[in-house]
Design a protein around this motif. Structure first.
Motif, PDB file in Angstrom:
ATOM      1  N   MET A   1       0.843  -1.176   0.000  1.00 33.42           N
ATOM      2  CA  MET A   1       0.000   0.000   0.000  1.00 33.42           C
ATOM      3  C   MET A   1       0.891   1.245   0.000  1.00 33.42           C
ATOM      4  O   MET A   1       1.782   1.364   0.833  1.00 33.42           O
ATOM      5  CB  MET A   1      -0.891  -0.029   1.235  1.00 33.42           C
ATOM      6  N   PRO A   2       0.686   2.157  -0.935  1.00 33.38           N
ATOM      7  CA  PRO A   2       1.530   3.360  -1.006  1.00 33.38           C
ATOM      8  C   PRO A   2       1.284   4.273   0.196  1.00 33.38           C
ATOM      9  O   PRO A   2       0.200   4.259   0.786  1.00 33.38           O
ATOM     10  CB  PRO A   2       1.103   4.031  -2.315  1.00 33.38           C
ATOM     11  N   PRO A   3       2.278   5.080   0.553  1.00 33.70           N
ATOM     12  CA  PRO A   3       2.085   5.991   1.686  1.00 33.70           C
ATOM     13  C   PRO A   3       1.042   7.057   1.360  1.00 33.70           C
ATOM     14  O   PRO A   3       0.856   7.440   0.210  1.00 33.70           O
ATOM     15  CB  PRO A   3       3.468   6.618   1.881  1.00 33.70           C
ATOM     16  N   THR A   4       0.368   7.526   2.395  1.00 34.65           N
ATOM     17  CA  THR A   4      -0.596   8.607   2.218  1.00 34.65           C
ATOM     18  C   THR A   4       0.160   9.925   2.039  1.00 34.65           C
ATOM     19  O   THR A   4       1.356  10.021   2.332  1.00 34.65           O
ATOM     20  CB  THR A   4      -1.520   8.732   3.444  1.00 34.65           C
ATOM     21  N   ILE A   8       3.823  11.021   3.564  1.00 36.97           N
ATOM     22  CA  ILE A   8       4.903  11.595   2.751  1.00 36.97           C
ATOM     23  C   ILE A   8       5.355  12.915   3.356  1.00 36.97           C
ATOM     24  O   ILE A   8       6.550  13.155   3.554  1.00 36.97           O
ATOM     25  CB  ILE A   8       4.446  11.777   1.288  1.00 36.97           C
ATOM     26  N   PHE A   9       4.400  13.783   3.689  1.00 36.83           N
ATOM     27  CA  PHE A   9       4.734  15.083   4.270  1.00 36.83           C
ATOM     28  C   PHE A   9       5.440  14.920   5.608  1.00 36.83           C
ATOM     29  O   PHE A   9       6.478  15.545   5.871  1.00 36.83           O
ATOM     30  CB  PHE A   9       3.476  15.942   4.434  1.00 36.83           C
ATOM     31  N   GLU A  10       4.907  14.092   6.474  1.00 35.38           N
ATOM     32  CA  GLU A  10       5.511  13.923   7.797  1.00 35.38           C
ATOM     33  C   GLU A  10       6.894  13.290   7.719  1.00 35.38           C
ATOM     34  O   GLU A  10       7.776  13.629   8.502  1.00 35.38           O
ATOM     35  CB  GLU A  10       4.581  13.140   8.714  1.00 35.38           C
ATOM     36  N   GLY A  11       7.109  12.394   6.759  1.00 35.25           N
ATOM     37  CA  GLY A  11       8.442  11.829   6.559  1.00 35.25           C
ATOM     38  C   GLY A  11       9.435  12.895   6.128  1.00 35.25           C
ATOM     39  O   GLY A  11      10.564  12.966   6.621  1.00 35.25           O
ATOM     40  N   TYR A  12       9.003  13.753   5.213  1.00 33.62           N
ATOM     41  CA  TYR A  12       9.835  14.871   4.764  1.00 33.62           C
ATOM     42  C   TYR A  12      10.119  15.812   5.929  1.00 33.62           C
ATOM     43  O   TYR A  12      11.254  16.229   6.156  1.00 33.62           O
ATOM     44  CB  TYR A  12       9.130  15.608   3.620  1.00 33.62           C
ATOM     45  N   PHE A 122       3.715  20.185  -3.123  1.00 35.95           N
ATOM     46  CA  PHE A 122       4.327  18.885  -3.377  1.00 35.95           C
ATOM     47  C   PHE A 122       3.700  18.230  -4.593  1.00 35.95           C
ATOM     48  O   PHE A 122       2.478  18.234  -4.744  1.00 35.95           O
ATOM     49  CB  PHE A 122       4.082  17.940  -2.188  1.00 35.95           C
ATOM     50  N   ARG A 123       4.533  17.643  -5.434  1.00 32.66           N
ATOM     51  CA  ARG A 123       4.086  16.746  -6.497  1.00 32.66           C
ATOM     52  C   ARG A 123       4.757  15.409  -6.201  1.00 32.66           C
ATOM     53  O   ARG A 123       5.973  15.352  -6.019  1.00 32.66           O
ATOM     54  CB  ARG A 123       4.489  17.242  -7.879  1.00 32.66           C
ATOM     55  N   VAL A 124       3.977  14.346  -6.102  1.00 34.05           N
ATOM     56  CA  VAL A 124       4.512  13.045  -5.724  1.00 34.05           C
ATOM     57  C   VAL A 124       4.381  12.044  -6.867  1.00 34.05           C
ATOM     58  O   VAL A 124       3.537  12.186  -7.761  1.00 34.05           O
ATOM     59  CB  VAL A 124       3.826  12.501  -4.448  1.00 34.05           C
ATOM     60  N   ARG A 125       5.257  11.047  -6.814  1.00 36.51           N
ATOM     61  CA  ARG A 125       5.229   9.947  -7.775  1.00 36.51           C
ATOM     62  C   ARG A 125       5.710   8.701  -7.052  1.00 36.51           C
ATOM     63  O   ARG A 125       6.767   8.712  -6.432  1.00 36.51           O
ATOM     64  CB  ARG A 125       6.140  10.257  -8.970  1.00 36.51           C
ATOM     65  N   ASP A 126       4.940   7.644  -7.122  1.00 31.76           N
ATOM     66  CA  ASP A 126       5.322   6.361  -6.522  1.00 31.76           C
ATOM     67  C   ASP A 126       5.712   6.500  -5.049  1.00 31.76           C
ATOM     68  O   ASP A 126       6.671   5.892  -4.583  1.00 31.76           O
ATOM     69  CB  ASP A 126       6.459   5.708  -7.308  1.00 31.76           C
ATOM     70  N   GLY A 127       4.968   7.331  -4.314  1.00 32.70           N
ATOM     71  CA  GLY A 127       5.192   7.456  -2.879  1.00 32.70           C
ATOM     72  C   GLY A 127       6.363   8.329  -2.470  1.00 32.70           C
ATOM     73  O   GLY A 127       6.718   8.389  -1.296  1.00 32.70           O
ATOM     74  N   LYS A 128       6.974   9.013  -3.439  1.00 30.25           N
ATOM     75  CA  LYS A 128       8.130   9.886  -3.167  1.00 30.25           C
ATOM     76  C   LYS A 128       7.821  11.285  -3.705  1.00 30.25           C
ATOM     77  O   LYS A 128       6.951  11.469  -4.547  1.00 30.25           O
ATOM     78  CB  LYS A 128       9.394   9.361  -3.847  1.00 30.25           C
ATOM     79  N   ILE A 129       8.594  12.261  -3.251  1.00 35.49           N
ATOM     80  CA  ILE A 129       8.427  13.633  -3.717  1.00 35.49           C
ATOM     81  C   ILE A 129       9.145  13.782  -5.057  1.00 35.49           C
ATOM     82  O   ILE A 129      10.356  13.563  -5.142  1.00 35.49           O
ATOM     83  CB  ILE A 129       9.000  14.632  -2.696  1.00 35.49           C
TER      84      ILE A 129
END
Length: 142
Positions: A1-4, A8-12, A122-129
């Motif tokens: 399951m991809p990250p929400t 993503i934001f909180e990881g960054y 943010f623009r994301v792709r495949d769970g990454k920024i």
């Protein structure tokens, strides 16, 4: 399951603002990710544009190695953010209000909080920024 988007934001946020870990920050980006701070003037200590995970890693490691000016540190209990989704499921906006402890009133006694508001897109792709545009007042870096 991809990250929400929130994950993503909180990881960054944790990698950059909390731990100031350039390796972890770079890993939140795609291999060809772009990190931009369009309001930062050319030649400033904070990078204006970084292209690619390795350039992000190298430049942010150099930036994080610098001493924190004025001993200001973000107070995460007083700070907050709101994430806004857009019609594009790969784009979201972070509206951030950060409060810094320290000499926010400028009288030299180390008291007084300083509040700073900013927006990140943010623009994301495949769970990454894939692309991050960080809009903040460059004078805040002084």
């Amino acid at each position: 399951m991809p990250p929400t988007l929130q994950q993503i934001f909180e990881g960054y946020l944790y990698a950059g603002t909390v731990s100031r870990n350039a390796d972890a920050l770079a890993e939140t980006f795609t291999e060809d990710g772009i990190f931009e701070a369009p309001l930062v003037p050319e030649g400033a200590a904070f990078p204006r544009r970084l292209a690619g995970r390795e350039e992000i890693r190298t430049a942010m490691a150099a930036y994080y190695a610098r001493p924190v000016e004025g001993g200001r540190a973000p107070n995460f209990e007083k700070s907050g953010y709101v994430l806004h989704t857009t019609s594009d499921p790969d784009v979201f906006i972070a509206e951030i209000d950060t409060v810094f402890d320290g000499d926010g009133d400028g009288d030299g006694d180390g008291t007084g909080d300083r509040a700073v508001s900013l927006v990140q897109i943010f623009r994301v792709r495949d769970g990454k920024i894939a692309r991050l545009r960080d809009y903040f007042a460059p004078a805040l870096l002084d």
